[in-house]
Write a protein that holds these residues in place. Structure first.
Motif, PDB file in Angstrom:
ATOM      1  N   VAL A  28     -40.788  78.775   1.692  1.00 28.56           N
ATOM      2  CA  VAL A  28     -39.914  77.698   1.241  1.00 28.56           C
ATOM      3  C   VAL A  28     -40.610  76.606   0.435  1.00 28.56           C
ATOM      4  O   VAL A  28     -39.968  75.894  -0.335  1.00 28.56           O
ATOM      5  CB  VAL A  28     -39.143  77.010   2.394  1.00 28.56           C
ATOM      6  CG1 VAL A  28     -38.044  77.911   2.908  1.00 28.56           C
ATOM      7  CG2 VAL A  28     -40.051  76.567   3.507  1.00 28.56           C
ATOM      8  N   GLN A  29     -41.898  76.484   0.613  1.00 25.15           N
ATOM      9  CA  GLN A  29     -42.630  75.446  -0.122  1.00 25.15           C
ATOM     10  C   GLN A  29     -44.112  75.750   0.010  1.00 25.15           C
ATOM     11  O   GLN A  29     -44.522  76.361   1.004  1.00 25.15           O
ATOM     12  CB  GLN A  29     -42.318  74.078   0.477  1.00 25.15           C
ATOM     13  CG  GLN A  29     -42.660  72.901  -0.403  1.00 25.15           C
ATOM     14  CD  GLN A  29     -42.657  71.597   0.385  1.00 25.15           C
ATOM     15  OE1 GLN A  29     -43.549  71.341   1.181  1.00 25.15           O
ATOM     16  NE2 GLN A  29     -41.635  70.800   0.196  1.00 25.15           N
ATOM     17  N   ARG A  73     -31.466  70.848   7.605  1.00 23.43           N
ATOM     18  CA  ARG A  73     -32.536  70.708   6.628  1.00 23.43           C
ATOM     19  C   ARG A  73     -32.018  69.907   5.436  1.00 23.43           C
ATOM     20  O   ARG A  73     -30.928  70.148   4.943  1.00 23.43           O
ATOM     21  CB  ARG A  73     -32.968  72.092   6.149  1.00 23.43           C
ATOM     22  CG  ARG A  73     -34.159  72.060   5.226  1.00 23.43           C
ATOM     23  CD  ARG A  73     -34.097  73.155   4.218  1.00 23.43           C
ATOM     24  NE  ARG A  73     -34.319  74.466   4.767  1.00 23.43           N
ATOM     25  CZ  ARG A  73     -33.389  75.425   4.767  1.00 23.43           C
ATOM     26  NH1 ARG A  73     -32.180  75.198   4.300  1.00 23.43           N
ATOM     27  NH2 ARG A  73     -33.674  76.606   5.245  1.00 23.43           N
ATOM     28  N   ILE A  75     -33.183  68.487   1.583  1.00 28.00           N
ATOM     29  CA  ILE A  75     -34.181  68.687   0.530  1.00 28.00           C
ATOM     30  C   ILE A  75     -34.070  67.586  -0.510  1.00 28.00           C
ATOM     31  O   ILE A  75     -32.985  67.290  -0.998  1.00 28.00           O
ATOM     32  CB  ILE A  75     -34.009  70.065  -0.138  1.00 28.00           C
ATOM     33  CG1 ILE A  75     -34.224  71.169   0.898  1.00 28.00           C
ATOM     34  CG2 ILE A  75     -34.988  70.246  -1.288  1.00 28.00           C
ATOM     35  CD1 ILE A  75     -33.796  72.540   0.439  1.00 28.00           C
ATOM     36  N   ARG A  78     -36.978  69.360  -6.037  1.00 28.72           N
ATOM     37  CA  ARG A  78     -36.645  70.747  -6.357  1.00 28.72           C
ATOM     38  C   ARG A  78     -36.845  71.687  -5.184  1.00 28.72           C
ATOM     39  O   ARG A  78     -37.681  71.468  -4.313  1.00 28.72           O
ATOM     40  CB  ARG A  78     -37.455  71.210  -7.546  1.00 28.72           C
ATOM     41  CG  ARG A  78     -38.924  71.443  -7.253  1.00 28.72           C
ATOM     42  CD  ARG A  78     -39.546  72.024  -8.506  1.00 28.72           C
ATOM     43  NE  ARG A  78     -40.950  72.299  -8.332  1.00 28.72           N
ATOM     44  CZ  ARG A  78     -41.532  73.377  -8.856  1.00 28.72           C
ATOM     45  NH1 ARG A  78     -40.838  74.245  -9.531  1.00 28.72           N
ATOM     46  NH2 ARG A  78     -42.815  73.577  -8.673  1.00 28.72           N
ATOM     47  N   GLU A  79     -36.075  72.743  -5.210  1.00 28.09           N
ATOM     48  CA  GLU A  79     -36.192  73.786  -4.194  1.00 28.09           C
ATOM     49  C   GLU A  79     -37.089  74.878  -4.752  1.00 28.09           C
ATOM     50  O   GLU A  79     -36.789  75.479  -5.766  1.00 28.09           O
ATOM     51  CB  GLU A  79     -34.816  74.356  -3.857  1.00 28.09           C
ATOM     52  CG  GLU A  79     -33.896  73.300  -3.296  1.00 28.09           C
ATOM     53  CD  GLU A  79     -32.595  73.894  -2.781  1.00 28.09           C
ATOM     54  OE1 GLU A  79     -32.561  75.099  -2.486  1.00 28.09           O
ATOM     55  OE2 GLU A  79     -31.627  73.136  -2.667  1.00 28.09           O
ATOM     56  N   LYS A  80     -38.193  75.106  -4.041  1.00 21.85           N
ATOM     57  CA  LYS A  80     -39.183  76.055  -4.557  1.00 21.85           C
ATOM     58  C   LYS A  80     -38.919  77.476  -4.095  1.00 21.85           C
ATOM     59  O   LYS A  80     -38.972  78.407  -4.851  1.00 21.85           O
ATOM     60  CB  LYS A  80     -40.575  75.630  -4.117  1.00 21.85           C
ATOM     61  CG  LYS A  80     -41.112  74.488  -4.924  1.00 21.85           C
ATOM     62  CD  LYS A  80     -42.609  74.433  -4.813  1.00 21.85           C
ATOM     63  CE  LYS A  80     -43.213  73.712  -6.003  1.00 21.85           C
ATOM     64  NZ  LYS A  80     -44.667  73.713  -5.934  1.00 21.85           N
ATOM     65  N   GLU A  85     -29.244  78.764   2.641  1.00 24.20           N
ATOM     66  CA  GLU A  85     -29.031  77.593   3.486  1.00 24.20           C
ATOM     67  C   GLU A  85     -28.679  78.060   4.886  1.00 24.20           C
ATOM     68  O   GLU A  85     -27.514  78.157   5.241  1.00 24.20           O
ATOM     69  CB  GLU A  85     -27.935  76.701   2.905  1.00 24.20           C
ATOM     70  CG  GLU A  85     -28.405  75.871   1.739  1.00 24.20           C
ATOM     71  CD  GLU A  85     -29.413  74.812   2.155  1.00 24.20           C
ATOM     72  OE1 GLU A  85     -30.417  74.665   1.463  1.00 24.20           O
ATOM     73  OE2 GLU A  85     -29.209  74.176   3.195  1.00 24.20           O
TER      74      GLU A  85
ATOM     75  N   TYR B   7     -44.034  68.174   2.302  1.00 20.68           N
ATOM     76  CA  TYR B   7     -43.848  67.873   0.889  1.00 20.68           C
ATOM     77  C   TYR B   7     -44.834  68.620   0.015  1.00 20.68           C
ATOM     78  O   TYR B   7     -45.897  69.051   0.450  1.00 20.68           O
ATOM     79  CB  TYR B   7     -43.933  66.365   0.635  1.00 20.68           C
ATOM     80  CG  TYR B   7     -45.227  65.702   1.040  1.00 20.68           C
ATOM     81  CD1 TYR B   7     -46.400  65.940   0.346  1.00 20.68           C
ATOM     82  CD2 TYR B   7     -45.270  64.807   2.110  1.00 20.68           C
ATOM     83  CE1 TYR B   7     -47.585  65.314   0.710  1.00 20.68           C
ATOM     84  CE2 TYR B   7     -46.442  64.180   2.485  1.00 20.68           C
ATOM     85  CZ  TYR B   7     -47.599  64.437   1.778  1.00 20.68           C
ATOM     86  OH  TYR B   7     -48.761  63.843   2.148  1.00 20.68           O
ATOM     87  N   HIS B  55     -37.964  64.590  -9.525  1.00 19.18           N
ATOM     88  CA  HIS B  55     -37.076  65.606  -8.961  1.00 19.18           C
ATOM     89  C   HIS B  55     -37.232  66.998  -9.556  1.00 19.18           C
ATOM     90  O   HIS B  55     -36.810  67.976  -8.954  1.00 19.18           O
ATOM     91  CB  HIS B  55     -35.631  65.125  -9.047  1.00 19.18           C
ATOM     92  CG  HIS B  55     -35.344  64.034  -8.059  1.00 19.18           C
ATOM     93  ND1 HIS B  55     -35.723  62.732  -8.269  1.00 19.18           N
ATOM     94  CD2 HIS B  55     -34.783  64.072  -6.830  1.00 19.18           C
ATOM     95  CE1 HIS B  55     -35.375  62.001  -7.218  1.00 19.18           C
ATOM     96  NE2 HIS B  55     -34.811  62.779  -6.336  1.00 19.18           N
ATOM     97  N   SER B  59     -41.172  68.252  -4.335  1.00 18.65           N
ATOM     98  CA  SER B  59     -40.241  68.764  -3.327  1.00 18.65           C
ATOM     99  C   SER B  59     -40.569  68.171  -1.957  1.00 18.65           C
ATOM    100  O   SER B  59     -41.722  68.135  -1.540  1.00 18.65           O
ATOM    101  CB  SER B  59     -40.355  70.295  -3.278  1.00 18.65           C
ATOM    102  OG  SER B  59     -39.659  70.803  -2.169  1.00 18.65           O
ATOM    103  N   ILE B  61     -39.049  68.521   2.004  1.00 23.42           N
ATOM    104  CA  ILE B  61     -38.083  69.131   2.913  1.00 23.42           C
ATOM    105  C   ILE B  61     -38.168  68.404   4.250  1.00 23.42           C
ATOM    106  O   ILE B  61     -39.252  68.216   4.791  1.00 23.42           O
ATOM    107  CB  ILE B  61     -38.351  70.634   3.130  1.00 23.42           C
ATOM    108  CG1 ILE B  61     -38.389  71.380   1.795  1.00 23.42           C
ATOM    109  CG2 ILE B  61     -37.274  71.250   4.034  1.00 23.42           C
ATOM    110  CD1 ILE B  61     -38.717  72.863   1.924  1.00 23.42           C
TER     111      ILE B  61
END
Lengths: 87, 87
Positions: A28-29, A73, A75, A78-80, A85, B7, B55, B59, B61
């Motif tokens: 997710v990141q 959650r 955010i 940006r979503e990496k 969801e 992050y 943005h 990121s 979360i």
């Protein structure tokens, strides 16, 4: 159960650890994975990571949620990862 | 409520973001914070981070747990942050 896994791993081992996490969870990141996992697979993942990491340098934290009923959650930016969801 | 915040922030902004997170939460690993936080403070933190980050590049979360009754934390390797075993 649902887990959030974060790691801080030495450069030499990070690719292997990332690959291993990908087998079980969703990226997710940067150094964060999450996902539904069975108790048996979580046991395997823990054991395999435990054998891979250097215990004096590396760190893996696994948050284990028995249910996601009481969590969500949020955010910012940006979503990496390409996750659904779920929460 | 209890939050886990992770992050991935561009180098120029990471120190500011880290400092801001420290005001509200406990540092536990590289780019991971956690801790109990009130709804009002979480709102403030979100708003402040939202104004700080880019943005399209950064990121953040935030996993928000209404209760920690159904969760636990497992650590492999070394413990970096100086947190209590809250979970």
């Amino acid at each position: 159960m649902f887990v959030i896994l974060v790691y801080d791993i030495g450069e030499r081992r990070v690719a292997r650890v990332m690959k291993k996490c990908r087998e079980y969870l969703t990226w997710v990141q940067n150094s964060v994975f999450e996902g539904e996992i069975t108790r048996a697979n979580l046991y395997r993942l823990r054991r395999e990571l435990d054998q891979m990491i250097h215990h004096d340098e590396d760190s893996v934290i696994i948050y284990i949620l028995r249910t996601t009923l009481y969590s969500k959650r949020v955010i910012l930016g940006r979503e990496k990862g390409g996750f659904d969801e779920i929460l």
